[in-house]
Each structure stands twice: as C-alpha cells, then as structure tokens.
Design a protein around this motif. Structure first.
Motif, PDB file in Angstrom:
ATOM      1  N   VAL A 149      -5.867 197.981 -13.524  1.00 54.43           N
ATOM      2  CA  VAL A 149      -4.799 197.237 -12.846  1.00 54.43           C
ATOM      3  C   VAL A 149      -4.244 198.063 -11.688  1.00 54.43           C
ATOM      4  O   VAL A 149      -4.023 197.548 -10.578  1.00 54.43           O
ATOM      5  N   ALA A 150      -4.026 199.359 -11.932  1.00 52.92           N
ATOM      6  CA  ALA A 150      -3.499 200.225 -10.879  1.00 52.92           C
ATOM      7  C   ALA A 150      -4.469 200.315  -9.704  1.00 52.92           C
ATOM      8  O   ALA A 150      -4.061 200.285  -8.534  1.00 52.92           O
ATOM      9  N   SER A 151      -5.764 200.395 -10.019  1.00 46.43           N
ATOM     10  CA  SER A 151      -6.773 200.460  -8.949  1.00 46.43           C
ATOM     11  C   SER A 151      -6.809 199.159  -8.160  1.00 46.43           C
ATOM     12  O   SER A 151      -6.897 199.173  -6.926  1.00 46.43           O
ATOM     13  N   ALA A 152      -6.748 198.025  -8.865  1.00 45.22           N
ATOM     14  CA  ALA A 152      -6.762 196.728  -8.175  1.00 45.22           C
ATOM     15  C   ALA A 152      -5.523 196.580  -7.291  1.00 45.22           C
ATOM     16  O   ALA A 152      -5.619 196.117  -6.144  1.00 45.22           O
ATOM     17  N   TRP A 153      -4.376 196.995  -7.818  1.00 43.35           N
ATOM     18  CA  TRP A 153      -3.137 196.898  -7.042  1.00 43.35           C
ATOM     19  C   TRP A 153      -3.192 197.812  -5.812  1.00 43.35           C
ATOM     20  O   TRP A 153      -2.822 197.430  -4.710  1.00 43.35           O
ATOM     21  N   GLY A 154      -3.692 199.040  -6.008  1.00 42.78           N
ATOM     22  CA  GLY A 154      -3.821 199.965  -4.892  1.00 42.78           C
ATOM     23  C   GLY A 154      -4.787 199.449  -3.831  1.00 42.78           C
ATOM     24  O   GLY A 154      -4.527 199.579  -2.629  1.00 42.78           O
TER      25      GLY A 154
ATOM     26  N   GLY B 264      -3.788 198.469  -0.068  1.00 44.10           N
ATOM     27  CA  GLY B 264      -4.502 199.112   1.027  1.00 44.10           C
ATOM     28  C   GLY B 264      -5.107 198.111   1.988  1.00 44.10           C
ATOM     29  O   GLY B 264      -5.010 198.257   3.215  1.00 44.10           O
ATOM     30  N   VAL B 265      -5.760 197.065   1.433  1.00 43.50           N
ATOM     31  CA  VAL B 265      -6.365 196.035   2.277  1.00 43.50           C
ATOM     32  C   VAL B 265      -5.288 195.281   3.046  1.00 43.50           C
ATOM     33  O   VAL B 265      -5.436 195.000   4.248  1.00 43.50           O
ATOM     34  N   ARG B 266      -4.180 194.962   2.373  1.00 42.90           N
ATOM     35  CA  ARG B 266      -3.098 194.245   3.038  1.00 42.90           C
ATOM     36  C   ARG B 266      -2.508 195.071   4.180  1.00 42.90           C
ATOM     37  O   ARG B 266      -2.243 194.558   5.278  1.00 42.90           O
ATOM     38  N   GLY B 267      -2.350 196.363   3.937  1.00 41.88           N
ATOM     39  CA  GLY B 267      -1.833 197.232   4.997  1.00 41.88           C
ATOM     40  C   GLY B 267      -2.795 197.327   6.169  1.00 41.88           C
ATOM     41  O   GLY B 267      -2.381 197.371   7.337  1.00 41.88           O
ATOM     42  N   LEU B 268      -4.088 197.376   5.843  1.00 39.04           N
ATOM     43  CA  LEU B 268      -5.093 197.442   6.908  1.00 39.04           C
ATOM     44  C   LEU B 268      -5.113 196.159   7.740  1.00 39.04           C
ATOM     45  O   LEU B 268      -5.183 196.213   8.983  1.00 39.04           O
TER      46      LEU B 268
END
Length: 198
Positions: A179-184, A188-192
C-alpha cells in the motif's frame, strides 16, 4: 510358557544362542560382505595416520573465491567451502557486507542488519519483477485471497490459536509495504504530471 506364535526375540526367556558368522552367511546371501576391512572401499580413509591426526590432508583444498566473500570478523579467513548460489548484490548486498565487516556474530546489530538485508532483498526482487512479463501479484502470492476462499476467518474463531494475539499485525506487515509503495508511486506520478503541465 512362550506362545509359539510370538517370535522368541521379543520374549524375556529367549535363550537361543546367537548364530555364528558362518551360519548367518549361509542363511543370508551377502551377509558379512564388509567384515574384512580390506574389502571396504572406504577403509583407507579410516586408517589413523599419526602425522595427520587421522585426517588424510594437511589442510583441505580451498574453494576459489569468484568475488570477495563476506565473513565474520572472528574468523581469519573464509571457510574452505562456501555457497555461491546467491551472491550479494544491490543495496541488500551492501547491508550484508557492512554487517559482516563491522559487527561480531555475538552482537544483535549483526543479525538485525542481516534481517534488514533480507527484507531489502525481497523488495529488490519485487521491484525487478515489474520489469518482467509476469510481475509479482500481492493478492495471490501473499495469501490474501486464500483468507476468503479457504475459511480464513472460521479457522481463527474459537480455535485458541496462539497466533491470534498478533494477527492484527499481519495486514500491516503483508499489505502495508504494498500500500505504501502504491501510494508513493501515485504521489510521484501525480507530482510529475503537475510539473509537466505547469
């Protein structure tokens, strides 16, 4: 009185004399084939050698090191034979090498670092699996699906199982990193995407 149906070997009044070697050899084909030490293929290795304390070598032949092997600081050198199936690599390899170079096997830090290295190694393999045609599937491979298809709940209720005291931790340990990896990844993708749009 002894029952004739019971073998006399299992009764306390068995006074039948033991068979001689010749009788056994006549009754059992091949019996005593290794009685003569000279007929044993391994016998020369069993001979005691005064100058070598029973060993047939002064020092065992050393396995060559294809890369510097990690070893405990208590030992002067690596054992003559060692495993080569899983060479240390990546961040987990760095952690393992540090653990062996810095701490004695008698220190808790040594073993805690090795446990950490195992967890890091597992995640390195998880991440590497995404570069293959069949990436890891956390739903099927962690046993989450079997909780719903193989009576996971009913096997715990009223069974007095000792693992019930820590079962609340299982979702955190198993699903938490995913879950933490998916959220990260999502963040990250949203920020990019936001950075590209602006």
């Amino acid at each position: 009185m002894t029952d004739a149906r019971i073998p006399t070997a299992y009764t306390p009044d068995d006074r039948k004399p033991r068979e001689t070697a010749e009788q056994l050899r006549a009754r059992i084909p091949g019996w005593g084939a290794d009685l003569d030490p000279n007929d044993r293929p391994s016998y020369p290795k069993l001979r005691f050698q005064e100058d070598l304390s029973g060993a047939h070598w002064q020092f065992p032949e050393r396995q060559p090191e294809k890369w510097p092997r990690e070893r405990s600081i208590e030992h002067a050198f690596v054992t003559p034979v060692f495993g080569t199936a899983q060479p240390p690599k990546g961040l987990s390899g760095v952690i393992r090498r540090y653990s062996y170079a810095k701490y004695s096997e008698g220190r808790a830090a040594h073993w805690l670092l090795l446990i950490l290295a195992d967890r890091v190694d597992a995640w390195e393999h998880h991440l590497a699996s995404f570069a293959t045609a069949r990436p890891d599937n956390p739903i099927t491979e962690t046993g989450v699906r079997s909780e719903f298809t193989h009576s996971g709940f009913s096997s715990r209720v009223g069974q007095k199982r000792t693992d019930l005291t820590h079962q609340w931790l299982d979702p955190v340990i198993v699903a938490g990193p995913w879950v933490a990896s998916a959220w990260g990844t999502f963040r990250g993708v949203r920020g990019l995407v936001r950075a590209v749009r602006s």
